[in-house]
Enzyme design. Sequence first.
Site, short mmCIF file in Angstrom:
data_model
loop_
_atom_site.label_atom_id
_atom_site.label_comp_id
_atom_site.label_asym_id
_atom_site.label_seq_id
_atom_site.Cartn_x
_atom_site.Cartn_y
_atom_site.Cartn_z
N LEU A 1 45.42 24.94 -1.55
CA LEU A 1 45.82 24.81 -2.89
C LEU A 1 46.74 23.69 -2.81
O LEU A 1 47.25 23.18 -1.92
CB LEU A 1 47.02 26.20 -3.04
CG LEU A 1 46.19 27.50 -3.31
CD1 LEU A 1 47.27 28.52 -3.23
CD2 LEU A 1 45.22 27.61 -4.20
N ASP A 2 46.95 23.13 -4.02
CA ASP A 2 47.80 21.98 -4.03
C ASP A 2 49.26 22.50 -3.57
O ASP A 2 49.42 23.81 -3.77
CB ASP A 2 48.03 21.55 -5.69
CG ASP A 2 46.86 20.94 -6.21
OD1 ASP A 2 45.89 20.77 -5.35
OD2 ASP A 2 46.72 20.68 -7.32
N ARG A 3 49.91 21.64 -3.00
CA ARG A 3 51.28 21.98 -2.33
C ARG A 3 52.05 22.69 -2.93
O ARG A 3 52.68 23.59 -2.58
CB ARG A 3 51.81 20.77 -1.59
CG ARG A 3 52.88 20.98 -0.58
CD ARG A 3 53.60 19.97 0.02
NE ARG A 3 52.56 18.88 0.49
CZ ARG A 3 52.79 17.68 0.08
NH1 ARG A 3 53.76 17.26 -0.88
NH2 ARG A 3 51.82 16.76 0.11
#
Length: 191
Positions: A24-26
């Site tokens: 997932l994006d941070r």
Amino acid sequence: MVKSYIAEKYNKPGAVYLGVVHRLDRPTSGIVIFARTSKALPRLNKLFAAKEAKKTYWALVKENPPKNSDRLVHYLKRNPKQNKSYSHINEVPDSKKGILEYRVLKKLNTYSLLEVDLHTGRHHQIRSQLSAIGCPIKGDLKYGFDRSNPDGSIHLHSRKLTLVHPVQKKEMTFIADPPLDDNLWRACLSD
């Protein structure tokens, strides 16, 4: 943390295997799938590569989208220097087609809760495509929201993931509530 959990739950002595299947994006919250065995990892990777895992996200966006539900098709071009993807209506050189569907689940005072189903998995796809229709995600400065969230997160949440277990061959669905220490996410879950 995950390795410690696996060691305790399955009473595993010695080194614990943990394979990262997807990411997932941070600044995003929600479901992440890990493989517990080296045999399961390539099987799960194959599921994701073949788009056989169905991902559903929730996004809290500024403004109401132009329609209560829609299918968005853009050509996304990544700019690695900026770590950003730009959405274009027409194909441009080095772009990749991005397709998602959204529907409005709830309208709050100044935000709308969207449920987003991904048909492709492109770099920052949801963030870029929603911004392109004038609906940046709350806290997402990179894609047009006017201020950041205090903790650096954005209001994008991996809500549901459905896949066929690589060994048991049965369909499994995982659902995760958004961070409930956040008043807006709590408001989304209340009736």
